[in-house]
Design a protein around this motif. Structure first.
Motif, PDB file in Angstrom:
ATOM      1  N   ALA A  47      41.175  35.835  34.217  1.00 18.43           N
ATOM      2  CA  ALA A  47      42.191  35.402  33.254  1.00 18.43           C
ATOM      3  C   ALA A  47      42.557  36.530  32.299  1.00 18.43           C
ATOM      4  N   THR A  48      41.537  37.285  31.859  1.00 22.12           N
ATOM      5  CA  THR A  48      41.799  38.387  30.941  1.00 22.12           C
ATOM      6  C   THR A  48      42.517  39.531  31.636  1.00 22.12           C
ATOM      7  N   LEU A  49      42.113  39.809  32.873  1.00 23.40           N
ATOM      8  CA  LEU A  49      42.798  40.845  33.660  1.00 23.40           C
ATOM      9  C   LEU A  49      44.274  40.519  33.836  1.00 23.40           C
ATOM     10  N   ILE A  50      44.545  39.251  34.179  1.00 22.93           N
ATOM     11  CA  ILE A  50      45.940  38.848  34.410  1.00 22.93           C
ATOM     12  C   ILE A  50      46.734  38.916  33.109  1.00 22.93           C
ATOM     13  N   ALA A  51      46.100  38.537  31.990  1.00 20.03           N
ATOM     14  CA  ALA A  51      46.780  38.666  30.693  1.00 20.03           C
ATOM     15  C   ALA A  51      47.112  40.128  30.419  1.00 20.03           C
ATOM     16  N   GLY A  52      46.183  41.023  30.710  1.00 18.05           N
ATOM     17  CA  GLY A  52      46.451  42.453  30.516  1.00 18.05           C
ATOM     18  C   GLY A  52      47.505  42.972  31.460  1.00 18.05           C
ATOM     19  N   SER A  53      47.468  42.504  32.717  1.00 18.59           N
ATOM     20  CA  SER A  53      48.445  42.995  33.695  1.00 18.59           C
ATOM     21  C   SER A  53      49.853  42.482  33.398  1.00 18.59           C
ATOM     22  N   ASN A  54      49.956  41.265  32.836  1.00 17.23           N
ATOM     23  CA  ASN A  54      51.275  40.690  32.538  1.00 17.23           C
ATOM     24  C   ASN A  54      51.852  41.170  31.210  1.00 17.23           C
ATOM     25  N   PHE A  55      50.980  41.311  30.201  1.00 18.12           N
ATOM     26  CA  PHE A  55      51.467  41.557  28.838  1.00 18.12           C
ATOM     27  C   PHE A  55      50.916  42.820  28.192  1.00 18.12           C
ATOM     28  N   GLY A  56      50.177  43.629  28.955  1.00 18.31           N
ATOM     29  CA  GLY A  56      49.592  44.817  28.356  1.00 18.31           C
ATOM     30  C   GLY A  56      48.582  44.434  27.290  1.00 18.31           C
ATOM     31  N   TYR A  57      48.689  45.091  26.123  1.00 23.68           N
ATOM     32  CA  TYR A  57      47.745  44.830  25.031  1.00 23.68           C
ATOM     33  C   TYR A  57      48.230  43.735  24.072  1.00 23.68           C
ATOM     34  N   THR A  58      49.354  43.110  24.373  1.00 22.90           N
ATOM     35  CA  THR A  58      49.985  42.192  23.430  1.00 22.90           C
ATOM     36  C   THR A  58      49.076  41.044  23.012  1.00 22.90           C
ATOM     37  N   LEU A  59      48.234  40.556  23.943  1.00 23.25           N
ATOM     38  CA  LEU A  59      47.407  39.384  23.646  1.00 23.25           C
ATOM     39  C   LEU A  59      45.961  39.739  23.312  1.00 23.25           C
ATOM     40  N   LEU A  60      45.716  40.989  22.934  1.00 16.09           N
ATOM     41  CA  LEU A  60      44.360  41.358  22.542  1.00 16.09           C
ATOM     42  C   LEU A  60      43.874  40.494  21.374  1.00 16.09           C
ATOM     43  N   MET A 258      37.918  44.247  29.934  1.00 15.85           N
ATOM     44  CA  MET A 258      38.699  43.837  31.108  1.00 15.85           C
ATOM     45  C   MET A 258      40.183  43.766  30.785  1.00 15.85           C
ATOM     46  N   LEU A 259      40.543  43.452  29.542  1.00 16.84           N
ATOM     47  CA  LEU A 259      41.954  43.476  29.170  1.00 16.84           C
ATOM     48  C   LEU A 259      42.475  44.916  29.206  1.00 16.84           C
ATOM     49  N   PHE A 260      41.659  45.879  28.784  1.00 20.05           N
ATOM     50  CA  PHE A 260      42.036  47.293  28.892  1.00 20.05           C
ATOM     51  C   PHE A 260      42.313  47.666  30.347  1.00 20.05           C
ATOM     52  N   VAL A 261      41.421  47.218  31.240  1.00 19.76           N
ATOM     53  CA  VAL A 261      41.600  47.522  32.662  1.00 19.76           C
ATOM     54  C   VAL A 261      42.904  46.905  33.172  1.00 19.76           C
ATOM     55  N   GLY A 262      43.152  45.648  32.800  1.00 20.57           N
ATOM     56  CA  GLY A 262      44.392  45.001  33.236  1.00 20.57           C
ATOM     57  C   GLY A 262      45.618  45.687  32.685  1.00 20.57           C
ATOM     58  N   HIS A 267      49.012  46.691  34.657  1.00 20.47           N
ATOM     59  CA  HIS A 267      50.301  46.546  33.985  1.00 20.47           C
ATOM     60  C   HIS A 267      51.143  47.811  34.124  1.00 20.47           C
ATOM     61  N   SER A 268      50.540  48.960  33.895  1.00 19.80           N
ATOM     62  CA  SER A 268      51.304  50.214  33.945  1.00 19.80           C
ATOM     63  C   SER A 268      51.791  50.534  35.346  1.00 19.80           C
ATOM     64  N   ALA A 269      51.046  50.071  36.364  1.00 18.76           N
ATOM     65  CA  ALA A 269      51.441  50.358  37.755  1.00 18.76           C
ATOM     66  C   ALA A 269      52.205  49.200  38.381  1.00 18.76           C
ATOM     67  N   GLY A 270      52.368  48.100  37.642  1.00 26.84           N
ATOM     68  CA  GLY A 270      53.096  46.951  38.178  1.00 26.84           C
ATOM     69  C   GLY A 270      52.371  46.276  39.320  1.00 26.84           C
ATOM     70  N   ILE A 271      51.028  46.284  39.288  1.00 27.20           N
ATOM     71  CA  ILE A 271      50.226  45.685  40.354  1.00 27.20           C
ATOM     72  C   ILE A 271      49.865  44.260  39.953  1.00 27.20           C
ATOM     73  N   ALA A 272      50.111  43.312  40.847  1.00 26.11           N
ATOM     74  CA  ALA A 272      49.767  41.914  40.598  1.00 26.11           C
ATOM     75  C   ALA A 272      48.533  41.546  41.411  1.00 26.11           C
ATOM     76  N   ILE A 273      47.646  40.762  40.811  1.00 24.05           N
ATOM     77  CA  ILE A 273      46.489  40.266  41.549  1.00 24.05           C
ATOM     78  C   ILE A 273      46.504  38.752  41.522  1.00 24.05           C
ATOM     79  N   ALA A 274      45.779  38.154  42.470  1.00 18.21           N
ATOM     80  CA  ALA A 274      45.740  36.703  42.580  1.00 18.21           C
ATOM     81  C   ALA A 274      44.903  36.112  41.459  1.00 18.21           C
TER      82      ALA A 274
END
Length: 440
Positions: A47-60, A258-262, A267-274
């Motif tokens: 969940a944290t990874l997906i939040a990071g991948s979708n919104f970057g650091y916005t939801l830290l 994990m949010l940093f990783v996401g 997020h920066s590479a536009g990679i989506a995970i399940a």
């Protein structure tokens, strides 16, 4: 409100030398490590990874608030156990028989479905690390049986030591990954400002991230682990509060890492995970491509430590709660913390019966599709537990059941109110989102 269980006296902890305040010291830390390890499962990391991948650091900021909310809930559980000398289930039973029925139904259905989920989650990284050894289902069975044997034959002290080692593995892996992806600290600090992303359902998704940080029923188990550690009176209150803060500081580090990783890797590479645990397997592949095989394998080891600590944590903590529940039903008029400290609950037939329930019946679900109606009921009960916990803690800790000195103050009431409202909103959303038209 009147006590409906026949307990008419105001139960407190007897005074004397045993209840003299202990100095809060790092050497006493233990139950907090256990609740942090159990509460942060693979689902929380995804969940944290997906939040990071979708919104970057916005939801830290939302992840940080989630930790603060859970601190207040765990502290309230521990405070009840230490201030009254009674267990949380004894407190629930004093509110009314409806709490007993809720817990009984929850424990049976939740345990059945969670057992399969925990075994499957622990099996995924092992199958990825050793793909030619055996299938996912058999890895899952092996994890469940290892957890069963370990918890069956070891008491709390050994359990805590093993959990501490696995937390160390989780800590090293998540912090290493956070450093490896080279986080943008300027953007990270900006993410501490409360901002809601401009996306559809962003408010509910943000609330979901806050509510999903670090555990559900394991928060209620915290008071049981506090007693199992040998802390049974108000003299341990300062120690418990330090222990609880360490727990959620640790949880916060896991989640932020994990949010940093996401944010940086996905997020920066536009990679989506399940969504779900398989998203972590995908992340392992991405890490291997970007940073080499060693980093990918290290991540899978951390993934296993995360999943397996949740498995054995639930096997131990919820079995303690179930044993306490049955002892109360068999006629023990008071469920006392010193009974947990003695280790007798861990040797009881009720403790071991629930261990077997968590391990063997769920194996059926590993070999077939999960029953549709059961999964819906499981989702609704799981969503209802956290508002139930927050609201009943407010009830107990503002009443004569708690000695006056240890009742809620303004800050505790405020945090528990926020927690109760937050989880009530998430519960309503969970119930609303279920496919009820297909249920009947």
């Amino acid at each position: 409100m009147a006590d409906t269980t026949g307990n008419t006296r105001d139960v407190g902890v007897p005074g004397g030398a045993d209840s003299a305040p202990r100095k809060s010291s790092w050497r006493h830390i233990g139950p907090g490590i256990v609740v942090a390890a159990t509460g942060v499962g693979a689902g929380d990391l995804v969940a944290t990874l997906i939040a990071g991948s979708n919104f970057g650091y916005t939801l830290l900021w939302a992840a940080v608030i989630g930790c603060l909310v859970k601190i207040s809930l765990a502290e309230a559980c521990g405070r009840w156990h230490l201030a009254t000398g009674r267990t949380l289930f004894d407190g629930w039973a004093s509110i009314g028989p409806w709490t007993t029925w809720f817990f009984a139904i929850y424990a049976v259905i939740w345990g059945f479905v969670y057992g399969a989920a925990a075994m499957s989650s622990s099996a995924l990284p092992l199958q990825a690390l050793f793909p030619d050894v055996m299938g996912l289902e058999w890895w899952g069975i092996a994890c469940g049986l290892v957890g069963l044997v370990f918890v069956w034959f070891n008491k709390y002290n050994v359990f805590e030591k093993v959990m501490t080692v696995l937390v160390g593995v989780m800590f090293v892996v998540t912090v290493y990954l956070a450093i490896r992806v080279t986080p943008n600290l300027g953007d990270a600090f900006a993410g501490l400002l409360p901002v809601i992303p401009d996306e559809k359902d962003s408010v509910l998704n943000t609330l979901g991230l806050i509510g999903g940080v670090g555990g559900t029923i394991t928060l209620a188990a915290y008071g049981y682990w506090v007693n199992a550690k040998g802390w049974t009176d108000t003299g341990w209150m300062k120690v418990m509060r330090l222990d609880n803060r360490v727990a959620y500081a640790t949880t916060g580090i896991f989640v932020v890492a994990m949010l940093f990783v996401g944010a940086e890797l996905l997020h920066s590479a536009g990679i989506a995970i399940a969504s779900g645990d398989k998203g972590l397997i995908q992340l392992g592949d991405v890490l291997e491509d970007q940073y080499g095989t060693a980093t990918g394998k290290l991540f899978l080891i951390g993934f296993f430590a995360t999943s397996f600590t949740s498995l054995i944590g639930v096997w131990h903590g919820v079995s303690l709660m179930f044993a306490d529940f049955l002892a109360r039903r068999r006629g023990e008029r008071e469920a006392r913390g010193d009974e947990l400290a003695s280790g007798r609950r861990e040797r009881s037939w009720a403790f071991r019966a629930y261990l077997l329930w968590l391990t063997f019946p769920p194996i059926v679900l590993l070999f077939q599709d999960e029953p549709f109606r059961l999964i819906i009921i499981y989702g609704v009960l799981g969503a209802a537990f956290m508002p139930f916990l927050a609201l009943t803690l407010m009830w107990l800790l503002n009443s004569s059941r708690t000695p006056r000195e240890w009742r809620n103050g303004g800050l505790s009431n405020g945090m528990l109110t926020v927690a109760g409202l937050l989880f009530l909103v998430l519960c309503v959303k969970q119930v609303w989102d279920q496919p009820w038209s297909e249920f009947f």
